[in-house]
Scaffold this motif. Structure first.
Motif, PDB file in Angstrom:
ATOM      1  N   ARG A 109       0.874  -1.179   0.000  1.00  0.00           N
ATOM      2  CA  ARG A 109       0.000   0.000   0.000  1.00  0.00           C
ATOM      3  C   ARG A 109       0.914   1.231   0.000  1.00  0.00           C
ATOM      4  N   ALA A 110       0.358   2.420   0.205  1.00  0.00           N
ATOM      5  CA  ALA A 110       1.177   3.636   0.245  1.00  0.00           C
ATOM      6  C   ALA A 110       0.970   4.376   1.555  1.00  0.00           C
ATOM      7  N   LEU A 111       2.045   4.969   2.039  1.00  0.00           N
ATOM      8  CA  LEU A 111       1.978   5.893   3.164  1.00  0.00           C
ATOM      9  C   LEU A 111       1.950   7.295   2.560  1.00  0.00           C
ATOM     10  N   VAL A 112       0.944   8.094   2.926  1.00  0.00           N
ATOM     11  CA  VAL A 112       0.761   9.423   2.340  1.00  0.00           C
ATOM     12  C   VAL A 112       0.663  10.463   3.453  1.00  0.00           C
ATOM     13  N   VAL A 113       1.400  11.560   3.273  1.00  0.00           N
ATOM     14  CA  VAL A 113       1.346  12.701   4.183  1.00  0.00           C
ATOM     15  C   VAL A 113       0.627  13.829   3.449  1.00  0.00           C
ATOM     16  N   HIS A 114      -0.228  14.545   4.178  1.00  0.00           N
ATOM     17  CA  HIS A 114      -1.049  15.606   3.586  1.00  0.00           C
ATOM     18  C   HIS A 114      -0.607  16.997   4.038  1.00  0.00           C
ATOM     19  N   ALA A 115      -1.022  18.013   3.284  1.00  0.00           N
ATOM     20  CA  ALA A 115      -0.634  19.394   3.539  1.00  0.00           C
ATOM     21  C   ALA A 115      -1.266  19.970   4.801  1.00  0.00           C
ATOM     22  N   ALA A 116      -2.424  19.499   5.181  1.00  0.00           N
ATOM     23  CA  ALA A 116      -3.160  20.056   6.314  1.00  0.00           C
ATOM     24  C   ALA A 116      -3.491  18.960   7.325  1.00  0.00           C
ATOM     25  N   ALA A 117      -4.041  19.389   8.430  1.00  0.00           N
ATOM     26  CA  ALA A 117      -4.476  18.453   9.470  1.00  0.00           C
ATOM     27  C   ALA A 117      -5.761  17.744   9.041  1.00  0.00           C
ATOM     28  N   ASP A 118      -5.952  16.550   9.536  1.00  0.00           N
ATOM     29  CA  ASP A 118      -7.177  15.780   9.344  1.00  0.00           C
ATOM     30  C   ASP A 118      -8.192  16.291  10.361  1.00  0.00           C
ATOM     31  N   ASP A 119      -9.413  16.599   9.908  1.00  0.00           N
ATOM     32  CA  ASP A 119     -10.446  17.048  10.851  1.00  0.00           C
ATOM     33  C   ASP A 119     -11.214  15.872  11.454  1.00  0.00           C
ATOM     34  N   TYR A 120     -10.936  14.662  10.990  1.00  0.00           N
ATOM     35  CA  TYR A 120     -11.507  13.399  11.491  1.00  0.00           C
ATOM     36  C   TYR A 120     -13.011  13.250  11.277  1.00  0.00           C
ATOM     37  N   THR A 121     -13.660  14.198  10.639  1.00  0.00           N
ATOM     38  CA  THR A 121     -15.104  14.088  10.435  1.00  0.00           C
ATOM     39  C   THR A 121     -15.515  14.182   8.975  1.00  0.00           C
ATOM     40  N   SER A 122     -14.869  15.027   8.186  1.00  0.00           N
ATOM     41  CA  SER A 122     -15.247  15.166   6.772  1.00  0.00           C
ATOM     42  C   SER A 122     -15.044  13.847   6.047  1.00  0.00           C
ATOM     43  N   GLN A 123     -16.028  13.484   5.230  1.00  0.00           N
ATOM     44  CA  GLN A 123     -15.965  12.223   4.489  1.00  0.00           C
ATOM     45  C   GLN A 123     -15.610  12.509   3.032  1.00  0.00           C
ATOM     46  N   PRO A 124     -14.810  11.715   2.404  1.00  0.00           N
ATOM     47  CA  PRO A 124     -14.294  10.446   2.909  1.00  0.00           C
ATOM     48  C   PRO A 124     -12.872  10.505   3.455  1.00  0.00           C
TER      49      PRO A 124
END
Length: 188
Positions: free
Chosen positions: A156-171
């Motif tokens: 699989r892939a490990l991916v880092v994002h530009a912003a924080a995860d809000d843990y609620t927005s889908q998907p």
């Protein structure tokens, strides 16, 4: 009289239906995760989407999942970023879109890793220090490394994002562009 009999028949039918529902067994719990067959994996994060973010992460089977340790640099000082396991170990697209969506073999909604329902690839946000570097020490429960089971994150892939995860927005937690990506490879 006929009306009373019909009402009595409806009450009996409803009672039997409710009794049948009440005595139905609860849904079976999810099967336990398949254990890892590998001893160690590695993800060498390369920049994506024009960022300067890169790093090296070691993955080790531990207890009920896989433990991730390592260092990722190139962030703005004191910034917060989402990190996830994505479904495809393909980081060839310039924006890492080739890695697909979050790894989610059980079809759960996106959420915080401590929540009852979340993607198998969901992890807590990482925080860069004043030098723009994040040191990882993350336990990803419910997954394995190697063996090819549905919960296996090797390949699989490990991916880092530009912003924080809000843990609620889908998907995907509204975490912005993919700024670093690496296939997860077994090294022993």
């Amino acid at each position: 009289m006929r009306h009373a009999l019909n009402r009595h028949a409806l009450v009996v039918a409803a009672t039997l239906t409710l009794a049948a529902c009440a005595s139905a067994p609860p849904p079976a719990p999810a099967p336990p995760p398949t254990p890892s067959t590998a001893q160690e994996g590695q993800a060498n994060l390369a920049s994506a989407s024009g960022s300067l973010v890169s790093g090296r992460v070691t993955l080790s089977p531990m207890g009920d999942g896989v433990h991730l340790t390592g260092t990722i640099g190139g962030f703005l000082p004191n910034s917060v970023h989402a990190i996830h396991v994505h479904e495809k170990g393909d980081c060839t697209a310039a924006d890492a879109s080739s890695a697909g969506g979050h790894f989610n073999p059980t079809g759960q909604p996106h959420g915080k890793s401590s929540a009852a329902a979340h993607h198998a690839g969901d992890m807590d946000n990482i925080v860069a220090d004043p030098q723009g570097q994040a040191n990882l020490n993350i336990h990803l429960a419910g997954v394995s490394l190697g063996g090819g089971a549905a919960n296996d994150i090797a390949g699989r892939a490990l991916v880092v994002h530009a912003a924080a995860d809000d843990y609620t927005s889908q998907p995907a937690g509204n975490s912005g562009a993919r700024v670093a990506c690496a296939p997860i490879k077994i090294i022993r």
